[in-house]
Design a protein around this motif. Structure first.
Motif, mmCIF file in Angstrom:
data_model
loop_
_atom_site.group_PDB
_atom_site.id
_atom_site.type_symbol
_atom_site.label_atom_id
_atom_site.label_comp_id
_atom_site.label_asym_id
_atom_site.label_seq_id
_atom_site.Cartn_x
_atom_site.Cartn_y
_atom_site.Cartn_z
ATOM 1 N N GLU A 34 0.829 -1.200 0.000
ATOM 2 C CA GLU A 34 0.000 0.000 0.000
ATOM 3 C C GLU A 34 0.865 1.253 0.000
ATOM 4 N N LYS A 35 2.154 1.110 0.335
ATOM 5 C CA LYS A 35 3.040 2.262 0.477
ATOM 6 C C LYS A 35 3.701 2.688 -0.829
ATOM 7 N N SER A 36 4.405 1.741 -1.496
ATOM 8 C CA SER A 36 5.178 2.123 -2.680
ATOM 9 C C SER A 36 5.462 0.918 -3.571
ATOM 10 N N GLY A 37 5.810 1.224 -4.808
ATOM 11 C CA GLY A 37 6.213 0.181 -5.740
ATOM 12 C C GLY A 37 7.499 -0.481 -5.292
ATOM 13 N N SER A 39 17.840 -1.311 -7.625
ATOM 14 C CA SER A 39 17.134 -0.084 -7.220
ATOM 15 C C SER A 39 16.816 0.793 -8.430
ATOM 16 N N ALA A 40 17.765 0.906 -9.340
ATOM 17 C CA ALA A 40 17.531 1.700 -10.558
ATOM 18 C C ALA A 40 16.463 1.054 -11.432
ATOM 19 N N HIS A 41 16.487 -0.268 -11.526
ATOM 20 C CA HIS A 41 15.472 -0.973 -12.311
ATOM 21 C C HIS A 41 14.087 -0.797 -11.687
ATOM 22 N N ILE A 42 14.013 -0.849 -10.360
ATOM 23 C CA ILE A 42 12.732 -0.651 -9.675
ATOM 24 C C ILE A 42 12.217 0.765 -9.932
ATOM 25 N N ALA A 43 13.101 1.746 -9.874
ATOM 26 C CA ALA A 43 12.699 3.134 -10.161
ATOM 27 C C ALA A 43 12.159 3.251 -11.583
ATOM 28 N N ASP A 44 12.818 2.588 -12.530
ATOM 29 C CA ASP A 44 12.335 2.599 -13.918
ATOM 30 C C ASP A 44 10.938 1.988 -14.017
ATOM 31 N N GLU A 80 8.728 1.787 -11.623
ATOM 32 C CA GLU A 80 7.774 2.682 -10.955
ATOM 33 C C GLU A 80 7.348 3.812 -11.891
ATOM 34 N N ASN A 81 8.184 4.122 -12.873
ATOM 35 C CA ASN A 81 7.872 5.150 -13.868
ATOM 36 C C ASN A 81 7.165 4.569 -15.099
ATOM 37 N N GLY A 82 6.724 3.319 -15.006
ATOM 38 C CA GLY A 82 5.918 2.735 -16.077
ATOM 39 C C GLY A 82 6.646 1.846 -17.064
ATOM 40 N N LEU A 101 2.816 -2.001 -11.082
ATOM 41 C CA LEU A 101 1.610 -1.220 -11.325
ATOM 42 C C LEU A 101 1.319 -0.341 -10.119
ATOM 43 N N LYS A 102 0.862 0.887 -10.395
ATOM 44 C CA LYS A 102 0.474 1.815 -9.336
ATOM 45 C C LYS A 102 -1.017 1.666 -9.058
#
Length: 135
Positions: A78-81, A104-109, A111-113, A127-128
């Protein structure tokens, strides 16, 4: 309350494909017997009848490389991707040769779709909440 029952057809190849992608380790007693086929038929039917159209929370998902595979959710938060992804998704990514230091960089990518694709064809995404779910 009784358990719901379902009836759907799966081929032996479809059942084998489901078992091949990591399920054997989780369920070592499963095989392609009639009971196993019925188990997967029931699970698939329930899923197809109850698929939400949008993500209710952050979902970390994997789409296995075999033909006909659908997206499967391996983590939620419920908090974050990032919270949804860290654990089962990152473990699967490392098994498919993604480097730990780059996760971490892949997760950030994601999270940006973006959807990531491993060399073996396995796909990863996050997915958000409220994001439309595609198959």
């Amino acid at each position: 309350m009784s358990e719901p029952t379902f009836d759907i057809s799966l081929t032996v190849a479809q059942v084998s494909a489901l078992l091949i992608d990591g399920h054997r380790e989780k369920f070592p007693t499963l095989d392609s017997s009639d009971f196993t086929v019925k188990l997967f038929q029931d699970a698939r039917s329930w899923y197809l009848d109850n698929v939400p159209s949008t993500a209710p929370v952050h979902w970390a998902q994997i789409k296995d490389r075999h033909e006909g595979a659908g997206w499967r959710t391996v983590g939620t938060s419920e908090k974050s991707g990032h919270d949804a992804a860290w654990g089962a998704l990152t473990d699967e990514m490392q098994r498919r040769d993604f480097r730990y230091g780059e996760l971490s960089a892949h997760i950030a990518d994601m999270e940006n779709g973006e959807e990531l694709v491993a060399e073996d064809g396995t796909q990863f995404r996050i997915l958000k909440p409220g994001q439309e779910i595609t198959r």
